[in-house]
Structures are given as structure tokens and as C-alpha cells.
Design an enzyme around this catalytic site. Structure first.
Site, mmCIF file in Angstrom:
data_model
loop_
_atom_site.group_PDB
_atom_site.id
_atom_site.type_symbol
_atom_site.label_atom_id
_atom_site.label_comp_id
_atom_site.label_asym_id
_atom_site.label_seq_id
_atom_site.Cartn_x
_atom_site.Cartn_y
_atom_site.Cartn_z
ATOM 1 N N HIS A 461 -47.507 -4.605 27.530
ATOM 2 C CA HIS A 461 -48.422 -3.430 27.715
ATOM 3 C C HIS A 461 -47.631 -2.438 27.930
ATOM 4 O O HIS A 461 -47.883 -1.114 27.204
ATOM 5 C CB HIS A 461 -48.958 -3.838 28.809
ATOM 6 N N GLU A 462 -46.544 -2.098 28.742
ATOM 7 C CA GLU A 462 -45.763 -0.781 28.767
ATOM 8 C C GLU A 462 -44.883 -0.451 27.554
ATOM 9 O O GLU A 462 -44.898 0.750 27.319
ATOM 10 C CB GLU A 462 -44.918 -0.840 30.162
ATOM 11 N N HIS A 465 -47.317 1.294 25.228
ATOM 12 C CA HIS A 465 -47.241 2.761 25.714
ATOM 13 C C HIS A 465 -46.125 3.498 24.865
ATOM 14 O O HIS A 465 -46.074 4.685 24.454
ATOM 15 C CB HIS A 465 -47.177 3.013 27.186
ATOM 16 N N HIS A 468 -46.243 4.313 21.483
ATOM 17 C CA HIS A 468 -47.170 5.577 21.185
ATOM 18 C C HIS A 468 -46.242 6.722 21.320
ATOM 19 O O HIS A 468 -46.605 7.514 20.455
ATOM 20 C CB HIS A 468 -48.184 5.420 22.479
#
Length: 671
Positions: A461-462, A465, A468
Site C-alpha cells: 500500500h505505502e 503511494h 505516485h
């Protein structure tokens, strides 16, 4: 004294020279950086030439670089490696920064120039990206209160300053409660605990300078303790301490802070002409209105509660078969749910966990990025802010793209949770700069460090990020990377979690810590089959938190937030054996700052899209389809906030999704 925070950084990729920086540097550097930024703002506001995009909007983009450097370093270390000196500095800096940025947004001459550029935009021959930056800049000034005058303007400044102080106090109180509490365990208290939990408890004991193993309030330790400990009395003691963070009375109690914060937010929204804070906050998000948020959350709440209630009946029967009378309690759920998982899915966490080594999961997250986007990762040997940190250079086709830093282990100086931040964001103006991105997690340290399946999802998940930020390719820093709508920012992170569930990824990287053997095929199939196990519980604890957050802000501020929280939960019919994932006194997402206030729903809003987005890969031929990967980068990962979020998603997928994909993904479609 030479202050390294104010010097040019002649280091690899201009990474902060952490080995030269000490806490005494921050205050004088902050003072000088604020002075420089103030002078830059005054020069823009007082310019004699007619306002233009170049001399006003681009000038604002170029201003504050010294301040960005100081804050990038300070916020990194204060969140991930705090100490008393840094906490004192946080308390000092919060009102100073709030006052400074209120001064900027309240600069009438500056706002007049921004407004002039906005009014003349049709004659300015701007690119689409410049039009977007102009719109966001003008809107930001208006929403900050730049058009206010007199008493209203003065009051807005007071509110912002006080909210900054309250957010800092809330965070530090929560950190203090988490840091100070621990429960010593004797050898007789270890019943039921697998070796990896005992190992983590012993490591935590060493950090706390205790004589033996301890349980702390770190999620990566307390959750497995609640899953496995045979001692119901100790589970209750640990659970009550965990859920009492920020509500223990005394100087670290957050309940009064939450009440004052909500009242000030209500007043802030009223000064700007909004009915309530939720209406103000959601205006710029994809959801737009509180009603749209509530509709989504309730569409998920009903099937999730039905599933949780059915599960509770089964777990209660299991508990009573053990001779424990009375209702199922919150400190019982994880314990009996783990037993049920073993019985129904033949999945024992103690057997499964050695296949999820931290280092192998990092490799897996990198390998997926290599296959999808052609990224390469090379270890960097540079000084960082803590010995636990590691760094990598990210390249593509031999060209430098970014620096990625991973800080994975729990420690007393680090606030709880997991997050991604950028010490420097990608931009091409006023000069080209590549991003320096950090993932911070709180995994229990071991030798080797083993992750739960949920921990591995957090890591992916991190890193979603981080991608991105890493793949951002825009001109202006203000719209770079994760500078997007709050309910869109979780799309890349939650989407990337899906690659952990790809069978070929698990087959290659889920290898046993001792033997090196890959996860057996039957176990891999069981892991994937159980991906939605206990999803009623997980969804209920999350949605309840999101609905309480919305209720706090969608109407008059409650005088007693705890009573209002209870009222909302009773109306929802909250199952008695499940608590909110984040009760009010520890709800840092909402009260440590404005970031997720009225916005905790964002994870679920984004999940509607991530389920649909991964389906696009599956429909196109598989998780590593080159065409879909290229489209994901082109329309979402590289674009930052350069276009409206709904436009970006539609460009990738062709349409906006409904809630059905989310319910199917969570296994709740038939609940």
C-alpha cells in the site's frame, strides 16, 4: 556556526546531509527560511508590472524553496524519530507556521494579483496544466479566507493558529501514551504465543529496558498478541490500554482537544459561508457532498454488519465451548477468529508468517514495479536519520528517476501507523528536480523480520503511494505526485495492494525464512481463498470510524464528542464485540490535522475505483498487461493533480465505477 539546513547540499541526489544536522540547527534555520519566504512573497505582491501568470503564479511556485528544505527534514524526523527536543520544536513551530501562512493568504496585494490573473485567464494563452495550477491557486486563496476583512479576517488567523497548536498536542499526547505503556510478560504469560510473537515481545522488552518480554501498543505487536494469547485476562488488559490511548485523563488526554477542534472547524467553515465543515471540506473532493459520502458508506455498512453479526454467532459458540460464559468481547474476537481461520481455511498464522519475510516483500514490491513500469532499484549507501533506514536509487532505462527511502521498524520515537511522504517532490519548474520519497511503517523487528499478511499489504500500500510520487511527470510542484483530491489519493496505494495477491508474485517471493522453500501451492491457494476472511469485522470497524468522522463535521459541532460518538454507533447498531478502528481520542487521521477530517471515507471511495481498476488488468489479459500498465502511468501515476480526478480515472477506465466491484472484492456481495 554554519547551518547545513541553509546550505546547498552537495550530496548524492541532494539528499539532506543527516550526519551533519542536529536539533540545534532547526530553530535558526526555520527563522531564516521564513524570513526569506516572506521577502519573496512581498516581492511578488509589490511588483509594479501588471499581474501575469509568470510574475505571480509561477513566482509563487518558485518561492519558499529554503522553507521546503527545512520543513522536509524536520517533519520527517519529528514524525519518525521524535525526541523531547523535537517535540518542543513542534510546539514552537506549529503556531509560527500557521501565522506565516495566514499572513501569506491574508496578503491583500498578493490576492489582488492572483485574482487579476484569474479574471484575465482567457486572454493569457495558458497550457491546460497552467490553467489547472491557476484555478487551484486562486481557489486555495479563497478557501483560506483571503477575501475576508476586518474582524472575520482576524478571527480566521486566530482559528488557524489554534488549530495548529491543537493538532500538535493531539499527536504528541497520542505518541506519549503509546510510548509510555507496556505490559511485562513472565514466562508463564506466553501461553499460545507463537515464536514470532515471543521474539517480537523480547525485542520490545530490550527497547524498553525491561527484564523480559513485553507487549507494547504498537499494532504490529498487540494485534498478534490478541490473536494468539491464551490468557483472556491479559488480552483484556492489553486491549483496554490500546483503546484508551488519548483518554487516560491527565495531560495526555485528547478528549477536550477533539471538542475544541470540532468547534473551531465549524466556526472556520461559517466564516467562509458554508453550512458546516463537511460541506466546506468535501467541496473540492470527488465526493463533493456529505450526502454522497454517507450513501457510499451506508451501502457498504449494511452487508458488512450482517456478515459481522453472523460471524459473531460462530465465534461466541467457539468461546462458550471453551467454557467461557457471557457475550463475546472485543478482546475475544481476534483470538477466536484466528482459531476459526485455522479450522476453516487450514491457515495458521504461525505457519504462514515465515513465508512473509520483510526483505522478500520489499523485493516483491520492487519487482512488480519493474515489470509494470520498467523501474530499477539500486541500493544507496548514504547517511540517513536513523540506522534502521535504507535507501535506493530508482532508475529507468539508465536514467535517474528518484530516491526511495524505507523506514520499516517500530520504535518508541516513531508515531504509530504507516505513511508515505516526500522530502522533495518532482517538478520541472523553476528547475528540474527528482523526488525523494519515504515509506514509514511500524513492523515488529526480528531476525529475520517476519510480516503478517496484513503487514505485507501495508508495505505494498505505502509503496503504491511512493510510485505516485516516483512516476510523477508534471511541470509544477504544487500539483506533483500525491497532490490530488483526498478521496483519489488512496487509489494508487490500494490498487497496488492487488499485486501482492497475484499467484506468481507469491510463488516467487513468499519463501520460507529458514529453508528458503517457496510457499507450497496448496498453502498459496488457501491464502488467496482466505483473502476476504473476517471482512465483516474489518469493514465494520473502518466504516464505523468513517461515519463518526462524517457525523462530527456534518452539522453543529458536538459539545461532547465521546457522547456523540456513542450516539452515532448506537444508531448504526454497532456490534458489541467490535470497536471503531480509531476511536475519537486516538483518531489522528482526523484530529492531528485537517488532512482526513470529513475525509476518512476516502479509503473506501478509492477502493471502489481500485477494485474496478484492477479488473481492467484482468480483463486485458493479466496483472502485468503492458497496455494497462502504460495507461495507468499515463493517466494516473504520472499526472498528479494536473487534471480533475474524475477525468483522470475516466481516461484510464472509460467510465466511473459503482460500488458493486468493492462489495465483490470484499466478499460482501451476498451478505
Amino acid at each position: 556556526m554554519t547551518n547545513p539546513l541553509l546550505q546547498d547540499w552537495n550530496t548524492p541526489f541532494q539528499i539532506a546531509p543527516f550526519d551533519q544536522i542536529n536539533d540545534d540547527h532547526f530553530a535558526p534555520a526555520m527563522k531564516e527560511a521564513l524570513k526569506q519566504h516572506r521577502a519573496e512573497i512581498d516581492a511578488i505582491a509589490d511588483a509594479k508590472e501588471p499581474a501575469s501568470f509568470a510574475n505571480t503564479i509561477e513566482a509563487l511556485e518558485a518561492a519558499g524553496k529554503a522553507l521546503d528544505k527545512v520543513l522536509g527534514v524536520f517533519f520527517t524526523v519529528s514524525g519518525a524519530d521524535s525526541n523531547p527536543a523535537r517535540e518542543d520544536l513542534q510546539r514552537q513551530f506549529s503556531p509560527e507556521l500557521a501565522a506565516h501562512f495566514s499572513e501569506v493568504s491574508g496578503n491583500k496585494a498578493l490576492f489582488s494579483r492572483v485574482a487579476a490573473v484569474w479574471e484575465n485567464k482567457d486572454d493569457a494563452s495558458l497550457t491546460p496544466e497552467q490553467e489547472r495550477v491557476l484555478m487551484l491557486t486562486h481557489r486555495g486563496f479563497v478557501r483560506a479566507g483571503s477575501a475576508l476583512t476586518g474582524a472575520s479576517e482576524a478571527r480566521m488567523k486566530e482559528i488557524k493558529a489554534r488549530l495548529a497548536v491543537l493538532g500538535t498536542e493531539f499527536t504528541q499526547n497520542l505518541l506519549a501514551d503509546e510510548r509510555d505503556w507496556f505490559m511485562p510478560l513472565t514466562e508463564d504469560d506466553l501461553g499460545g504465543l507463537p515464536d514470532f510473537v515471543i521474539s517480537s515481545a523480547r525485542a520490545a522488552g530490550k527497547e524498553k529496558q525491561a527484564d523480559g518480554p513485553v507487549v507494547t501498543l504498537s499494532r504490529s505487536l498487540i494485534v498478534p498478541f490478541l490473536q494468539f494469547s491464551d490468557r483472556r485476562d491479559l488480552r483484556e488488559k492489553a486491549f483496554r490500554a490500546w483503546t484508551a490511548r488519548g483518554a487516560n485523563g491527565g495531560k495526555t488526554d485528547n478528549r477536550a482537544i477533539a471538542a475544541e477542534t470540532l468547534k473551531l472547524r465549524e466556526e472556520r467553515a461559517s466564516l467562509l459561508g458554508y453550512d458546516n465543515f463537511a460541506a466546506y471540506k468535501l467541496e473540492t473532493e470527488m465526493a463533493k457532498t456529505p450526502e454522497a459520502v454517507r450513501d457510499l458508506l451506508m451501502a457498504v455498512w449494511h452487508p458488512a454488519r450482517a456478515r459481522a453479526e453472523a460471524d459473531a454467532v460462530i465465534l461466541t459458540d467457539m468461546m462458550q465451548s471453551d467454557g467461557v460464559n457471557g457475550p463475546l468481547a472485543p478482546w475475544d474476537w481476534r483470538y477466536y477468529s484466528e482459531k476459526r481461520r485455522v479450522a476453516e481455511h487450514d491457515l495458521d498464522e504461525a505457519v504462514l508468517k515465515p513465508f512473509f519475510q520483510l526483505d522478500r516483500m520489499i523485493e516483491a514490491s520492487f519487482a512488480c514495479a519493474t515489470r509494470l513500469f520498467g523501474l530499477e532499484f539500486k541500493t544507496l549507501n548514504v547517511p540517513l536519520y536513523h540506522p534502521d533506514c535504507r535507501a535506493w536509487e530508482v532508475k529507468r532505462n539508465g536514467e535517474h528517476i528518484a530516491v526511495f527511502i524505507g523506514d520499516y521498524f517500530a520504535r518508541g520515537s516513531k508515531r504509530s501507523g504507516a505513511w508515505c511522504s516526500a522530502m522533495r517532490s518532482q517538478a520541472k519548474f523553476p528547475e528540474v528536480q527528482s523526488p525523494i520519497v519515504i515509506n514509514v511503517c511500524n513492523f515488529a523487528k526480528g531476525d529475520p523480520t517476519l510480516l503478517s499478511y496484513d503487514d505485507a499489504r501495508t508495505l505494498f500500500h505505502e509503496f503504491g503511494h511512493a510510485l505516485h510520487q516516483i512516476l510523477s511527470n508534471v511541470t509544477y510542484e504544487s500539483i506533483s505526485g500525491t497532490s490530488v483530491a483526498r478521496d483519489f489519493v488512496e487509489l494508487p496505494s490500494q490498487l497496488y495492494e492487488h499485486w501482492l495477491e497475484v499467484p506468481e508474485v507469491l510463488a516467487e517471493f513468499a519463501t520460507h525464512a529458514e529453508t528458503g522453500a517457496p510457499m507450497p501451492q496448496d498453502m498459496l491457494e488457501k491464502v488467496l481463498a482466505a483473502a476476504t476472511y473476517d471482512m465483516g469485522f474489518q469493514t465494520v470497524e473502518y466504516v464505523a470510524s468513517a461515519l463518526v468522522d462524517l457525523a462530527f463535521h456534518d452539522g453543529p459541532a458536538p459539545k461532547d464528542p465521546m457522547a456523540h460518538q456513542q450516539k452515532v454507533l448506537e444508531k448504526l447498531g454497532m456490534p458489541s464485540a467490535i470497536t471503531m478502528r480509531h476511536a475519537t481520542p486516538q483518531f489522528a487521521h482526523v484530529f492531528a490535522g485537517d488532512g482526513y477530517s470529513s475525509g476518512y471515507y476516502s479509503y473506501m471511495w478509492s477502493e471502489v475505483m481500485d477494485a474496478d481498476a484492477f479488473a481492467a488488468f484482468e480483463e486485458a489479459g493479466g496483472a502485468f498487461d503492458e497496455g494497462r500498465a502504460a495507461a495507468l502511468e499515463e493517466h494516473i501515476l504520472s499526472t498528479g493533480g494536473s487534471r480533475d480526478a474524475a477525468e483522470l480515472y475516466t481516461a484510464f477506465r472509460g467510465k466511473l465505477p459503482g460500488v458493486e466491484a468493492l462489495l465483490i472484492g470484499r466478499g460482501l456481495a451476498t451478505a
